[in-house]
Design an enzyme around this catalytic site. Structure first.
Site, PDB file in Angstrom:
ATOM      1  N   HIS A  23       0.861  -1.198   0.000  1.00 42.69           N
ATOM      2  CA  HIS A  23       0.000   0.000   0.000  1.00 42.69           C
ATOM      3  C   HIS A  23       0.895   1.244   0.000  1.00 42.69           C
ATOM      4  CE1 HIS A  23      -3.885  -1.988   1.805  1.00 42.69           C
ATOM      5  NE2 HIS A  23      -3.876  -2.032   0.486  1.00 42.69           N
ATOM      6  N   HIS A  79     -12.125  -9.558  -5.267  1.00 42.52           N
ATOM      7  CA  HIS A  79     -11.820  -8.205  -4.766  1.00 42.52           C
ATOM      8  C   HIS A  79     -11.047  -7.483  -5.866  1.00 42.52           C
ATOM      9  CE1 HIS A  79     -10.361  -5.015  -2.237  1.00 42.52           C
ATOM     10  NE2 HIS A  79      -9.279  -5.599  -1.778  1.00 42.52           N
ATOM     11  N   GLU A  81      -9.013  -4.825  -5.714  1.00 44.28           N
ATOM     12  CA  GLU A  81      -7.773  -4.095  -5.444  1.00 44.28           C
ATOM     13  C   GLU A  81      -6.638  -4.697  -6.294  1.00 44.28           C
ATOM     14  OE1 GLU A  81      -6.902  -3.524  -1.271  1.00 44.28           O
ATOM     15  OE2 GLU A  81      -5.579  -1.837  -1.708  1.00 44.28           O
ATOM     16  N   ASP A  83      -3.612  -5.598  -6.099  1.00 43.93           N
ATOM     17  CA  ASP A  83      -2.750  -6.735  -5.762  1.00 43.93           C
ATOM     18  C   ASP A  83      -3.389  -8.072  -6.149  1.00 43.93           C
ATOM     19  OD1 ASP A  83      -4.484  -5.873  -3.704  1.00 43.93           O
ATOM     20  OD2 ASP A  83      -3.422  -7.004  -2.189  1.00 43.93           O
ATOM     21  N   HIS A 145     -11.948  -6.062   3.174  1.00 43.81           N
ATOM     22  CA  HIS A 145     -11.917  -4.761   3.781  1.00 43.81           C
ATOM     23  C   HIS A 145     -12.388  -3.645   2.858  1.00 43.81           C
ATOM     24  CE1 HIS A 145      -7.953  -3.338   1.887  1.00 43.81           C
ATOM     25  NE2 HIS A 145      -8.253  -4.473   1.322  1.00 43.81           N
ATOM     26  N   ASP A 164      -8.758 -11.184   1.187  1.00 42.83           N
ATOM     27  CA  ASP A 164      -7.888 -10.598   2.214  1.00 42.83           C
ATOM     28  C   ASP A 164      -8.188 -11.131   3.622  1.00 42.83           C
ATOM     29  OD1 ASP A 164      -6.317  -8.889   0.574  1.00 42.83           O
ATOM     30  OD2 ASP A 164      -7.927  -7.420   0.516  1.00 42.83           O
ATOM     31  N   TYR A 192      -1.791  -7.942  10.470  1.00 44.76           N
ATOM     32  CA  TYR A 192      -2.675  -7.717   9.317  1.00 44.76           C
ATOM     33  C   TYR A 192      -4.056  -7.247   9.804  1.00 44.76           C
ATOM     34  CZ  TYR A 192      -4.562  -8.719   4.648  1.00 44.76           C
ATOM     35  OH  TYR A 192      -5.129  -8.625   3.405  1.00 44.76           O
ATOM     36  N   HIS A 225      -3.528 -13.678   0.641  1.00 46.95           N
ATOM     37  CA  HIS A 225      -2.150 -13.365   1.049  1.00 46.95           C
ATOM     38  C   HIS A 225      -1.704 -14.397   2.087  1.00 46.95           C
ATOM     39  CE1 HIS A 225      -2.124  -9.383  -0.787  1.00 46.95           C
ATOM     40  NE2 HIS A 225      -3.243  -9.072  -0.144  1.00 46.95           N
TER      41      HIS A 225
HETATM   42 FE1  FEO Z   1      -7.405  -5.429  -0.429  1.00 47.31          FE
HETATM   43 FE2  FEO Z   1      -4.940  -7.689  -0.759  1.00 47.31          FE
HETATM   44  O1  FEO Z   1      -6.048  -6.311  -1.304  1.00 47.31           O
END
Ligand code: FEO
Length: 396
Positions: A23, A79, A81, A83, A145, A164, A192, A225
Site C-alpha cells: 500500500h 476483490h 484491489e 494486488d 476490507h 484478504d 494484518y 495473502h
Molecule cells: Fe485489499 Fe490484498 O487487497
C-alpha cells in the site's frame, strides 16, 4: 510454480519474497507476502483472483504451464484491489470474452482501475456457480476490507476462498499453516488484522457469525495473502471473533519521540510508576521515530491503554508522533484509554495536543496531560512516576 492444494485446486499465485512495504509505504512487510490465485478444475475450470500488476507477465507465463488459457471457463474476482486484479488486463487480452464473476461494487472497482468493459457477471450473497461436482457459492463480504470484497465457497472440497480476510503478509514455503513457524504466523495475522481490518471490526464480527451460521463444512481457508489454513482452519476464525470484539491484553504501551531525551526520560519514569502500581501489567515503550509504525500499531491493538509523548516542536508534535496519531485515528480503535505527555523548552503545547488527538482518535483520555520544562530534573521525574501510578488507578 503452482502447487496442488487438493486434486481439484491448484495454487497459481506469486510469492513476493522481497516485498518490504505494501500500500505504498503504509504497511511494512518484514517477511514479504504472496498474492494467492487459485485454479479450480472440475467439469468447468475457474481462475480465482490473479496477482499484483508487476508480476502479470510471470503469472500468465506460469499459468500457461498449468493450463491452456482457453480452457478457463470463468474468472472469479473476489476483490478488485490491484494486488489481486493486477494481471487481468494482460490476461483479458488473451481470453477477452471470459466471464468475470464479481460483486456490483467489484465491477465499479475493476472498471475504475482498468477502464475496460469486460464480460462482467455480477453476483450477490447466495448466488451459485455450478462447475460440475462442486459448486461455487458467493458470499458478499462488504468492508472486509473494501465495499466490493466477497468470499467464494467451494462445496465438495469445502474450501473458503476468503481473499484478504484471514490473510497475512508472509512469504513462506511451504505455504500451509501447519508447516510454518506458529509465532511468525500469528504475529503476521494479528498485524494484518490490526493494521487493515480494525476499522471494520463490526462488519468482521457480523460476517464471521453469518458464515458460521451457514454450517458449511470447512476443510480449508485459502486467503489471498500468505499461508493456507488447512489444519484446524476454525482457529483463525475464532481469533477473528476475538480480535473483532474490542480486543485487548493486559498491556500498556508508551509511545514517544524525543529531541534531547527529555521526553524519553519522562516515558521511562512513567513506566516506573506504572510498575509500582501494578506488577502484573505488561508495559512496552517504543520510540515512534525509530520503530516501525505498523509494529507499534499492532502493540496499540493489543493494549488496554496507551501513553503518548512528544516534545514541543514549532508549537506542535514531532512528525513521527503526529503521523502515528493520525494512523490511530484512522484505525478507530475501540475501548482503549490514553493520556499525553511531553517535555518542552519554550511554548509547551505538545502534551495538550496529544490529549486532543487521542480523544479525536476515540481513546478515552483519563488524565490531564503532563508536561515538563527543559531537561526533567529529579523532582520532574518523580512527578512522571506519580503520573504513571495515577494512570494505573484511572484505567481501572
Ligand atoms: Fe485489499 Fe490484498 O487487497
Amino acid at each position: 510454480m503452482g502447487f496442488k492444494i487438493t486434486e481439484k485446486v491448484t495454487w497459481v499465485g506469486k510469492t513476493d519474497w522481497g516485498l518490504r512495504t505494501f500500500h505504498g509505504g503504509e504497511y511494512s512487510t518484514h517477511r514479504g507476502s504472496s498474492y494467492n490465485a487459485y485454479l479450480v478444475r472440475d467439469k468447468k475450470t475457474v481462475l480465482i483472483d490473479t496477482v499484483w500488476q508487476p508480476f502479470a507477465k510471470e503469472f500468465i507465463d506460469e499459468l500457461k504451464k498449468e493450463i491452456d488459457l482457453n480452457e478457463i471457463d470463468y474468472i472469479v474476482a473476489n476483490h478488485g484491489e490491484i494486488d489481486h486484479s493486477g494481471a487481468l488486463p494482460e490476461l483479458m487480452k488473451l481470453i477477452p470474452n471470459t466471464p468475470i464473476y464479481c460483486t456490483a461494487n467489484g465491477v465499479k472497482s475493476l472498471k475504475g482501475h482498468y477502464h475496460q468493459d469486460w464480460n462482467f457477471v455480477t453476483v450477490k450473497t447466495g448466488d451459485v456457480l455450478d462447475i460440475g461436482e462442486s459448486k461455487l457459492t458467493f458470499i458478499e463480504a462488504r468492508m472486509l476490507h473494501w465495499p466490493d470484497t466477497m468470499f467464494t465457497y467451494m462445496s465438495g472440497e469445502n474450501i473458503l476462498f476468503s481473499n484478504d480476510g484471514f490473510g497475512q503478509h508472509l512469504a513462506a514455503e511451504p505455504m500451509f499453516n501447519d508447516l510454518v513457524d506458529q509465532a511468525e504466523l500469528f504475529q503476521e495475522a494479528m498485524k494484518y488484522y490490526a493494521n487493515i481490518l480494525t476499522p471494520f471490526s463490526t462488519f468482521v464480527a457480523k460476517k464471521v457469525e453469518e458464515v458460521l451460521s451457514l454450517n458449511l463444512p470447512l476443510d480449508m481457508i485459502c486467503p489471498s495473502h500468505g499461508i493456507i489454513w488447512r489444519k484446524d482452519p476454525a482457529q483463525i476464525v475464532k481469533k477473528y471473533l476475538e480480535w473483532a470484539n474490542n480486543y485487548q491484553e493486559n498491556q500498556i504501551t508508551i509511545i514517544y519521540d524525543s529531541m534531547w531525551h527529555g521526553t524519553r526520560r519522562m516515558a521511562e519514569y512513567i513506566l516506573e510508576g506504572i510498575k509500582e502500581a501494578d506488577k502484573d501489567v505488561t508495559v512496552k515503550i517504543y520510540n515512534a521515530d525509530h520503530t516501525d509504525k505498523n509494529d507499534i500499531l499492532t502493540e496499540v491493538f493489543k493494549s488496554k491503554a496507551v501513553l503518548v509523548g512528544s516534545p514541543t516542536i514549532n508549537k506542535g508534535l514531532s512528525y513521527a508522533v503526529m503521523g502515528l496519531l493520525e494512523m490511530m485515528r484512522g484505525l478507530s480503535f475501540k475501548n482503549k484509554k490514553g493520556a499525553g505527555f511531553g517535555a518542552y523548552g519554550w511554548s509547551g503545547e505538545s502534551a495538550k495536543i496529544i490529549s486532543d488527538e487521542l480523544a479525536r482518535a476515540g481513546f478515552t483520555v483519563v488524565s490531564e496531560p503532563i508536561k515538563e520544562l527543559w531537561n526533567p530534573d529529579e523532582e520532574a521525574l518523580n512527578r512522571c512516576k506519580e503520573f504513571g501510578k495515577n494512570f494505573v488507578e484511572k484505567i481501572k
